[in-house]
Design an enzyme around this catalytic site. Structure first.
Site, PDB file in Angstrom:
ATOM      1  N   GLU A  49      -6.289  -3.964 -11.055  1.00  0.00           N
ATOM      2  CA  GLU A  49      -5.949  -4.268 -12.448  1.00  0.00           C
ATOM      3  C   GLU A  49      -6.378  -3.146 -13.387  1.00  0.00           C
ATOM      4  O   GLU A  49      -5.663  -2.830 -14.331  1.00  0.00           O
ATOM      5  CB  GLU A  49      -6.551  -5.614 -12.879  1.00  0.00           C
ATOM      6  CG  GLU A  49      -6.126  -6.810 -12.032  1.00  0.00           C
ATOM      7  CD  GLU A  49      -4.616  -7.067 -12.015  1.00  0.00           C
ATOM      8  OE1 GLU A  49      -3.900  -6.481 -12.848  1.00  0.00           O
ATOM      9  OE2 GLU A  49      -4.150  -7.838 -11.157  1.00  0.00           O
ATOM     10  N   CYS A  69      -3.580   5.051  -1.951  1.00  0.00           N
ATOM     11  CA  CYS A  69      -2.798   5.985  -1.128  1.00  0.00           C
ATOM     12  C   CYS A  69      -2.726   7.330  -1.858  1.00  0.00           C
ATOM     13  O   CYS A  69      -3.138   7.429  -3.022  1.00  0.00           O
ATOM     14  CB  CYS A  69      -1.406   5.399  -0.886  1.00  0.00           C
ATOM     15  SG  CYS A  69      -0.330   5.624  -2.305  1.00  0.00           S
ATOM     16  N   CYS A  87      -1.054   7.260  -5.398  1.00  0.00           N
ATOM     17  CA  CYS A  87      -1.850   6.615  -6.452  1.00  0.00           C
ATOM     18  C   CYS A  87      -3.137   7.393  -6.736  1.00  0.00           C
ATOM     19  O   CYS A  87      -3.594   7.441  -7.883  1.00  0.00           O
ATOM     20  CB  CYS A  87      -2.123   5.164  -6.067  1.00  0.00           C
ATOM     21  SG  CYS A  87      -0.585   4.227  -5.865  1.00  0.00           S
TER      22      CYS A  87
HETATM   23 ZN   LIG Z   1      -0.457  -5.653 -10.133  1.00  0.00          ZN
HETATM   24 ZN   LIG Z   2      -0.380   3.681  -3.590  1.00  0.00          ZN
END
Ligand SMILES: [Zn+2]
Ligand SMILES: [Zn+2]
Length: 324
Positions: free
Chosen positions: A229, A263, A266
Site C-alpha cells: 500500500e 521484482c 518495481c
Molecule cells: Zn494494490
Molecule cells: Zn513487480
C-alpha cells in the site's frame, strides 16, 4: 482499493488477462543506461524471480485483467516523490493495538523504514472513544466497523507538513460505504493518506483457533500489505510481470502466496523515487527477516545479495553488518 470489474465493450464478455512474454517483462524494467554496475545487476532478474502465475478463477488478474505499468510509464506519470520538505512516512495507529507478544506497530515501523529507506514515525494513537468517526455494526457478522472516508478526512486534517504520506493502521474492521460488507483499506493518493485494517489477518476474527505461529503470520501479512500500500502512494501500480509484492490480490490465499520482495520492474520504480542504495536496503531487510523468523524471505534476500555482489562479497557484507 475499491474494486471494479472490467468488461470488453465490444462483446460484453469479460476480457482475459494476457500474461506478458519474458521479453515484455524485461522491457518493462526500463533502460539501465547510466546506472551503477551494482544497480544494473540488481535489476537483472537472474534466477531469483518467477513470472506472474496464470490466474485461477477468482484470482485478482482473472477478475481485473490489468495491462501493467512499465518503468517508463511510471516515470511518464510524474508520480509524487519525496523531496526536501516532504520526506517522512507517518504511521497513525487508529485505536489501540491489542497486546501481542510481538509489538506489531514498532515492527511495522522498522519494516517500513528498511523497505523504503526513509524515516518512519509512529504518531500517538487515536482514541476512538473520543472521536466522532462514523461506525456501524456489520449486519452479517455483528462486529463494529469504521467508515473509511471519515478516517481519510481526519488524516487530511492531521497531515504533518513534512509527511510524504500518512497511513492509519488499525485492528478495527473497516467499510467504505453502506452497501459494502467490508474493505481491507482505502487510500487517497492525491491527499497522501490511506487507512488499512489488519483485523482480518488474525484467525480469531473468523472465530478460528489461533495457531502457535499466529503472531508471526499476522506480522508477515501486515508487513506485506504495508509495503504494497505504501508503494501505491509512490505511484506504483499493480505488477503483472513477476511474482512480486505489488501483484494484486483478491483473497487471503492469494495475498499469502505473494512474496514480500519487489521484482526488478518495481524495484527500479521505487529506487527512482527514493534513491536508496539497493545493497544497503537488502542488508537491512535481511536483518529484519532474520529477527522476525521469516526464513524464506531471509533465504531469498541472501541469494539475491549473492547474485548482485558475488558469493564472497555478499557473505562478507552480511557478516560485517550483523556484527554491528
Ligand atoms: Zn494494490
Ligand atoms: Zn513487480
Amino acid at each position: 482499493m475499491l474494486i471494479t470489474v472490467a468488461f470488453s465493450l465490444s462483446a460484453g464478455i469479460a476480457m482475459n488477462f494476457k500474461p506478458p512474454t519474458s521479453a515484455e517483462s524485461l522491457r518493462a524494467i526500463g533502460s539501465t543506461k547510466g546506472l551503477s554496475e551494482i544497480f544494473k545487476k540488481a535489476l537483472e532478474p537472474g534466477e531469483n524471480f518467477e513470472p506472474v502465475p496464470v490466474p485461477e478463477q477468482g484470482d485478482w488478474l482473472a477478475v481485473h485483467p490489468e495491462t501493467g505499468q512499465s518503468f517508463d510509464e511510471f516515470v511518464g506519470r510524474k508520480p509524487n516523490r519525496p523531496d526536501k520538505s516532504r520526506n517522512k512516512i507517518y504511521l497513525q495507529p487508529l485505536g489501540k493495538f491489542p497486546k501481542y507478544k510481538i509489538p506489531l506497530i514498532r515492527r511495522l515501523q522498522e519494516y517500513a523504514s528498511a523497505y523504503f529507506g526513509m524515516q518512519v514515525q509512529v504518531l500517538e494513537h487515536i482514541d476512538l472513544s473520543k472521536q466522532t468517526l462514523t461506525t456501524r455494526i456489520n449486519p452479517y457478522i455483528q462486529n463494529r466497523q469504521i467508515l473509511t472516508s471519515d478516517v481519510l478526512a481526519l488524516l487530511k486534517k492531521k497531515l504533518p507538513p513534512d509527511a510524504f504520506c500518512i497511513l492509519a493502521v488499525t485492528m478495527e474492521d473497516l467499510y467504505p460505504q453502506a452497501s459494502w460488507n467490508f474493505v481491507f483499506g482505502q487510500a487517497s493518493l492525491r491527499e497522501r493518506a490511506g487507512v488499512y485494517s489488519f483485523a482480518r489477518y488474525d484467525p480469531d476474527f473468523y472465530g478460528q483457533k489461533r495457531g502457535k505461529d499466529y503472531e508471526k503470520i499476522l506480522l508477515r501479512r501486515s508487513c506485506k500489505v504495508l509495503a504494497h500500500e505504501i508503494s501505491h502512494m509512490f505511484g506504483l501500480e499493480h505488477c503483472i510481470y513477476f511474482k512480486c509484492v505489488l501483484n494484486g490480490s483478491n483473497h487471503l490465499k492469494e495475498s499469502d502466496s505473494r512474496p514480500m520482495h519487489l521484482c526488478p520492474v518495481c524495484l527500479h520504480k521505487l529506487q527512482y523515487s527514493i534513491g536508496f542504495d539497493v545493497v544497503d536496503r537488502y542488508v537491512m531487510l535481511l536483518q529484519f527477516y532474520k529477527k522476525a523468523g521469516f526464513d524464506d524471505e531471509a533465504q531469498w534476500t541472501t541469494e539475491r545479495l549473492k547474485w548482485i555482489l558475488g558469493a564472497e562479497k555478499a557473505k562478507a557484507i552480511i557478516e560485517q553488518k550483523s556484527e554491528q
